[in-house]
Design a protein around this motif. Sequence first.
Motif, short mmCIF file in Angstrom:
data_model
loop_
_atom_site.label_atom_id
_atom_site.label_comp_id
_atom_site.label_asym_id
_atom_site.label_seq_id
_atom_site.Cartn_x
_atom_site.Cartn_y
_atom_site.Cartn_z
N ASP A 282 40.59 -15.40 -48.04
CA ASP A 282 42.02 -15.11 -47.95
C ASP A 282 42.83 -16.37 -47.71
N PHE A 283 42.28 -17.29 -46.88
CA PHE A 283 43.00 -18.52 -46.57
C PHE A 283 43.17 -19.39 -47.81
N PHE A 284 42.07 -19.64 -48.51
CA PHE A 284 42.13 -20.58 -49.64
C PHE A 284 42.82 -19.97 -50.85
N LEU A 285 42.67 -18.68 -51.08
CA LEU A 285 43.33 -18.07 -52.24
C LEU A 285 44.83 -17.89 -52.02
N SER A 286 45.28 -17.95 -50.76
CA SER A 286 46.72 -17.87 -50.49
C SER A 286 47.36 -19.25 -50.45
N GLU A 287 46.57 -20.30 -50.78
CA GLU A 287 47.07 -21.67 -50.91
C GLU A 287 47.78 -22.16 -49.64
#
Length: 263
Positions: A185-190
Amino acid sequence: MSTEGCEHLLEFKSVNGTSSFQLIYSVFVFCSTKPTREQKIKWCSCSGCGSIGPRIHACIHCVHFACYTHRHIHQHYQMKGHHLSIDTDHGEVLCLSCGDFTYDSEIGNIAEAFRDQSRSSLGLNRYYTPWRPGPTDLSLLKRHPKRRKLHHNSTIGLRGLINLGNTCFMSCIVQALTHTPLLRDFFLSEKHVCHFNNDASQCLVCEIARLFQEFYSGAQAPLILQKLLHLIWTHARHLAGYEQQDAHEFFIAALDVLHRHCQ
């Protein structure tokens, strides 16, 4: 999960509103000023045993502090019938009539606002929360129904990794990291902000973010992790070389480098 609290919390809100929650969160849970921190130190101890934690609860109905560990907050409920309290460490709402913690989106938003204000007063970054669509996002999602969705039998995120010599230890850890929901969730939400202003190619976090995009792009071709391997060799030289390494040692080294590059 329901976005409304239990019946007892809803009844309390309908009669008393949320002012009690705002007061407790601002003074006794997520303090943002020196006077409120002094008040928390002064008041947040158990009235039954005098302990200062952990798990001191503040009664919503009256000015009373008691511990959960030795069940003094339960005794207060049995004597007074006050069933709602807030954990002064983390801000969760406890309903003793239900015998469990209860979640309410309105109270959650109040807690989140005071938590962010408290962290800002200490010079800390905003507390991380998973991405939640706002009104603009919801409008876009409704207008574009043909999009990739993750469900129980979805194959999105499943990618093979090509072995670069004896690098199965690295592939094992990468697969574990890319399928950790919180990291996904952290990395895909940039949300990552690169601190390598002059050369982002040296940032391990940027490379991990790129790998998440690759894993969840829907493509099925196997990936080659040569850049990730080079960055690990550069920043953790004891792992350099093509010989077999311990997966746990690689995991610790990767977390250490990620932590340093996130600061």
